[in-house]
Design a protein around this motif. Structure first.
Motif, short mmCIF file in Angstrom:
data_model
loop_
_atom_site.label_atom_id
_atom_site.label_comp_id
_atom_site.label_asym_id
_atom_site.label_seq_id
_atom_site.Cartn_x
_atom_site.Cartn_y
_atom_site.Cartn_z
N CYS A 2 1.18 4.04 15.05
CA CYS A 2 1.94 3.07 14.26
C CYS A 2 2.97 3.81 13.42
O CYS A 2 2.78 4.98 13.08
CB CYS A 2 1.00 2.31 13.34
SG CYS A 2 1.82 1.12 12.28
N SER B 138 3.26 3.49 10.45
CA SER B 138 2.58 3.90 9.22
C SER B 138 1.83 5.23 9.41
O SER B 138 1.70 6.01 8.47
CB SER B 138 1.63 2.81 8.74
OG SER B 138 0.57 2.63 9.64
N HIS C 13 -5.10 2.81 13.64
CA HIS C 13 -5.67 1.48 13.39
C HIS C 13 -5.33 0.48 14.49
O HIS C 13 -5.64 -0.70 14.38
CB HIS C 13 -5.18 0.94 12.04
CG HIS C 13 -3.70 0.83 11.95
ND1 HIS C 13 -2.92 1.85 11.48
CD2 HIS C 13 -2.86 -0.15 12.32
CE1 HIS C 13 -1.64 1.48 11.54
NE2 HIS C 13 -1.58 0.29 12.06
N GLU C 14 -4.66 0.93 15.55
CA GLU C 14 -4.34 0.03 16.67
C GLU C 14 -5.19 0.47 17.85
O GLU C 14 -4.81 1.40 18.56
CB GLU C 14 -2.85 0.16 17.02
CG GLU C 14 -1.92 -0.09 15.84
CD GLU C 14 -0.44 0.15 16.17
OE1 GLU C 14 -0.13 0.60 17.30
OE2 GLU C 14 0.39 -0.11 15.30
N GLU D 43 -2.75 -5.25 17.70
CA GLU D 43 -2.50 -5.25 16.25
C GLU D 43 -1.01 -5.37 15.90
O GLU D 43 -0.63 -6.27 15.14
CB GLU D 43 -3.13 -4.00 15.61
CG GLU D 43 -3.27 -4.11 14.10
CD GLU D 43 -2.07 -3.63 13.31
OE1 GLU D 43 -1.93 -4.03 12.16
OE2 GLU D 43 -1.25 -2.87 13.87
ZN LIG Z 1 0.27 -0.62 12.45
#
Ligand SMILES: [Zn+2]
Length: 345
Positions: free
Chosen positions: A45, A47, A68-69, A154
């Motif tokens: 990501c 981020s 987180h994906e 996500e």
């Molecule tokens: Zn993300």
């Protein structure tokens, strides 16, 4: 549960720029409400890149495993888990920790709960082989939906919430998306699904990524989009999605939006504004922030992915083992690819 097995993980270990490396970490134990997931694929990501380059604006619980994906297969069940079984193919939402008693959580807006802590910054994420996931985060995916695609549920949900949840788009609307990153292009793809005419706007350095936007039948514009925005009746675009984040993008959005139109801001930028918001008032524009997503959005997006109504293949620039995280991060950072995907080494 005590485990002594270790696994390789992409760890962000301090707030210093470049503080990311492969480390040997313990395989996580799980609580009674968790499952242990064997990660199949994990998307990189923007981020993750921001934490790597240390220009992020959120608190990070160092050291933390990034990512987180993700999606994978359940390999272990907590004692209280009865609705899932070993071998289930799932993707996971990002709100790893929430206060389930907060008014926001109770009303289904757990993504906005101030106590929410996500994977990859608040708790250990998925750029490794095994990740601990609370069962309430899980969504089943059909067998024919590959993990390479499913791991991008996500960011698709982020885009869906910005375009569908937090904007009102009607067929025939003109929508300008500022920023040709993954979220921008996915916002454009979803605005197309809503029946809009869509342009994605970037800079000269974004040429490569804008080519991907064209694969979604969007106009790709470098620099000034005002003639495209005003093409129909001279007044501007109905909706501007700011997926760029830098303060200047909001200024551009205010120029491109038509009177009575909407600006939805999904891109982050830590810098203060350096211009007047008077055009917002004069044009009677709605400015709306959009953050994260919730259960209903996940189910909709999984359906769209499974039925190939939303195709994420064009944005996937490659799949790297986590040991080659740096190459995957750099290619995305330099805009050579829209989205890098990793897999456990
Ligand atoms: Zn993300």
């Amino acid at each position: 549960m005590k485990r002594d097995t270790t696994q390789q993980a992409v760890v962000n270990y301090s707030h210093e720029k470049g503080s990311v490396e492969i480390r040997e970490v313990s395989r996580p134990g799980i609580g009674e409400d968790d499952v242990l997931l064997e990660v199949a694929n994990v998307g990189v990501c923007g981020s993750d890149l921001h934490q790597w380059t240390a220009d992020h604006s959120w608190a990070v619980n160092y050291p933390v495993v990034l990512g987180h994906e993700f999606g994978g297969v359940i390999v272990e069940l907590g004692d209280k888990i009865s609705s899932w079984k070993i071998g289930d193919r799932v993707v996971s939402e990002t709100a790893a920790i929430i206060n389930s008693n907060s008014p926001l959580s109770r009303s289904g807006h757990y993504n906005l709960d101030p106590d929410r802590r996500g994977f990859g910054y608040g708790v250990d994420g998925a750029m490794t082989r095994y990740v601990r996931v609370p069962a309430r985060c899980l969504h089943q995916i059909p067998d024919h939906l590959t993990f390479e695609k499913a791991c991008l549920t996500e960011p698709c949900c982020v885009a869906y919430n910005a375009v569908v949840g937090n904007s009102r788009i009607e067929p025939g609307d003109r929508v300008v998306v500022l920023g040709p990153g993954a979220i921008g292009i996915l916002c454009a793809a979803i605005a197309k699904l809503c029946g809009a005419d869509v342009a994605v706007v970037g800079l000269d350095v974004d040429r490569q990524r804008l080519k991907i936007a064209e694969q979604y039948q969007c106009a790709a514009i470098i620099g000034d989009a005002s003639s495209w925005a005003r093409q129909i009746d001279g007044l501007g675009a109905d909706v501007i999605i700011d997926a760029a984040g830098v303060s200047l993008a909001l200024k551009t959005a205010l120029e491109l939006v038509r009177p009575g139109g909407q600006i939805t801001k999904v891109g982050w930028g830590p810098d203060p504004l350096s211009f007047s918001l008077d055009p917002l008032v004069q044009k009677n524009v709605t400015l709306q922030g959009s953050f994260s997503h919730h259960w209903t959005i996940w189910e909709k997006v999984i359906y769209l992915l499974a039925e190939s109504k939303l195709n994420v293949s064009p944005i996937i620039g490659g799949i790297w083992p986590i040991t080659q995280w740096k190459e995957a991060f750099e290619k995305m950072h330099h805009g050579e690819v829209v989205k890098s995907v990793l897999k456990p080494a």
